[in-house]
Design an enzyme around this catalytic site. Sequence first.
Site, PDB file in Angstrom:
ATOM      1  N   ASP A   1       0.872  -1.175   0.000  1.00 43.01           N
ATOM      2  CA  ASP A   1       0.000   0.000   0.000  1.00 43.01           C
ATOM      3  C   ASP A   1       0.913   1.231   0.000  1.00 43.01           C
ATOM      4  O   ASP A   1       2.120   1.151   0.214  1.00 43.01           O
ATOM      5  CB  ASP A   1      -0.947  -0.007   1.205  1.00 43.01           C
TER       6      ASP A   1
HETATM    7  C1  BGC Z   1      -5.039   3.221   0.139  1.00 46.21           C
HETATM    8  C2  BGC Z   1      -5.183   2.197  -0.963  1.00 46.21           C
HETATM    9  C3  BGC Z   1      -5.009   2.842  -2.301  1.00 46.21           C
HETATM   10  C4  BGC Z   1      -3.662   3.528  -2.341  1.00 46.21           C
HETATM   11  C5  BGC Z   1      -3.367   4.173  -3.681  1.00 46.21           C
HETATM   12  C6  BGC Z   1      -3.777   4.043  -0.020  1.00 46.21           C
HETATM   13  O1  BGC Z   1      -3.738   5.104   0.864  1.00 46.21           O
HETATM   14  O2  BGC Z   1      -5.034   2.563   1.383  1.00 46.21           O
HETATM   15  O3  BGC Z   1      -6.453   1.588  -0.873  1.00 46.21           O
HETATM   16  O4  BGC Z   1      -5.141   1.895  -3.316  1.00 46.21           O
HETATM   17  O5  BGC Z   1      -3.626   4.526  -1.340  1.00 46.21           O
HETATM   18  O6  BGC Z   1      -4.132   5.304  -3.896  1.00 46.21           O
END
Ligand code: BGC
Length: 768
Positions: free
Chosen positions: A289
């Site tokens: 993530d």
């Molecule tokens: C979120 C993810 C997301 C990623 C990219 C993160 O902060 O937890 O769900 O896919 O950002 O935007």
Amino acid sequence: MYEKKTALSGALMLLTLLVPSTAALAQHSPFSSDSEQRARALLKQMNLDEKVGQLTEAAGIVMPGLATEKPDNAIAQGKVGSVLWLIDVKEINRLQHIAVEKSRLHIPILFGFDVIHGYRTVFPVPLGMASSWDPSVEEQAQKLAGEDARAAGIQLTFTPMVDIARDKRWGRIVEGAGEDPYLGAAMARAQVRGFQGDKLGPNSVSVCVKHYGGYGAAEGGRDYDASYIPEELFRNVYLPPFRAAADEGAGSFMSAYMDLNDVPASGNHWLLTDVLRGEVGFKGFVLSDAFAVGSLVTHGYAADPSDAAYKAITAGLDMDMASGTYMNNLAKLVSDGKVPMATIDAAVLPILALKYQLGLFDNPYVDESKVDQTLSRPEGLALERKLAARSMVLLKNENHTLPLAKNLKKVAVIGPLADSVHDIEGGWTVEGLFGSGSKSHPVTVLAGIKAALEPDAQITTVAGPEPSKSFLGLLDQFSGKKVLPPPTPEETADWLKKTREAAEAADVVIAVMGETSGMSSEASSRARLDLPGIQEQMLETAVASGKPVVLVLENGRPLDIHWAAEHVPAILETWFPGTEGGSATADVLFGDINPGGHLPVSWPRSSGQEPLYYNHNLTHEPEDRPNFTSRYWDISSKPQYPFGYGLSYTTFKFDNLKLSKTSIKAGEATEATVDVTNTGSVAGDAVAQVYIHQRYGSASRPVRQLEGFRRVALKPGETQTLTFPLGKNELQFWSPQTKVWAVEPSTFDVWAGEDSTAPLHAELTVTR
Ligand code: BGC
């Protein structure tokens, strides 16, 4: 709305070294053997920096404090394999030209973005689509979203979010399919099929299944907080949707932010390697993530960024999203002999294979001339309207308040969400995410009602105080400051006076209330689940007028509506229904479409009941015994509406539940059949659900668990006989005592009906 700095509270840690064998790439692989072979051949030509480059995903935009420059130079040097948060197609092509023309090996960039519930045409939020209990809803929506995304230069989507969420306080419940592993697995499979098709190829988009795993069990429902999940619960409840997505051929997985049993998911070898590769057999790549590799230091798991890179790569995390930790540390870890080259190779291989599989080497660029036309396809809007209506749940309909007549002459439409263009599509919209500006034209509920009524109908509106990101004086989630003061007592009195006058003058009041779109999502947990602001007071005022009131809910999670459940005659849950959401709501309110959605979550009476879920274990004093009907002094411990619940404008009867064999040996299968009849006078959809309970064995089992469902359309008077298999897949579980998946000899209760309280019962004996 969404701010990237929230992502900084990621995590990290862990240990041993397990290199997935490259030979293992064939089984359940999302890639063809040709893509794998080409990937292997290319890998042989790569130097260490280029390999680490493929393990690096960089921000395509400049973000203060996080991504200080555009990745042009790094791409030219082959140090970036993937770029995210970029949707400007000209910029996508510009960066791709740098990668293909200037980097030594001409390896194209994989562009990733959060295409969660549509691109320009925004479909209902995932919790809404799960309420359809029709996986084809997800499949159709994600197919269109995938076609749009691919045409616009996105080949990797950070979808589906398959986290099981048992706590309605957790804001990210809106992004998933709710609390049940069986329903969640069905929705996960459908989304993978929607984006990837039967096989990943030049026209499809690879999914990135997230957030692996156990993110939804955040303590207290507070986003990012630690999850403590015993192994049996992890395997029986949290893992199944991830396993289903991997079985369907998912191209990639995303590791979660939080600590799982004290080991951050993004550095957790047991999670990323032992279970995911070893047991599930996943053959794609794992992306962290956002910033999660770097955050392993923040968690207090890694000593420094180098240790974070070490712990993540050796745990089985292949690509670092946005933290730059791999880019800055991995090569040295390899040259120092701490990380074997084989570990790096095993991580790079599926990334290259995916690029071949997606046809990126053959056709790396976007046809800019076609993008707008594709994203604005009218068939997308028609599909959206249909799927949105299919996702709505009728929670209450006393005295046939609904459907409403289209020739009503005086209607009061009240509530801050009635005409809120900003909220009806929900959060996580592609064009809204980084303030690039939504180019869709959402239809609000007010607009939908106006279009449905005759031109001479008088519609009076009372919005109440303006909804904003922080909704009526709540705390700003990032700064902790109040960003909009709540209405003064005088302002409140004035809104209530207007509400009373409008209700008194109307034939029907339609109250459109709930939460703003930003109140459920990342870093958007809530301690209270009530209708925020003065909405409840407006609702009570409208009901006091004596006029029929219909409550239309827009929200990303079940809310505490216990007052409304008692006093408002009709309640329709629309979730955040998307671009055509207002038209779809009107279709249901005025009876053009008979609602058939059911709840994918247990609906609480109060946030104090959370986490509230139907598939809990029996206790030594089950709640149906006379003196133990409630565990609380103050309220029932039962939900307001049970898991699987939903009404229709018609009624259904379930009977003749039969098992083809009432006794089987463990490993054999039987079939449950049940008759479903439409006993009303209009056509409608029933959602048949089958639940089981194992009465005794090597562990206590849930009081009920869903093991089959089907949504069927029935004409008035029509009966269909539905068949559901009950075999190994449905009856087995992972026992904490035997530590294996097995069907145990026992007596099983089987129920069939329209929600998780269905009384129709049969009994199955399983022998050794
Ligand atoms: C979120 C993810 C997301 C990623 C990219 C993160 O902060 O937890 O769900 O896919 O950002 O935007």
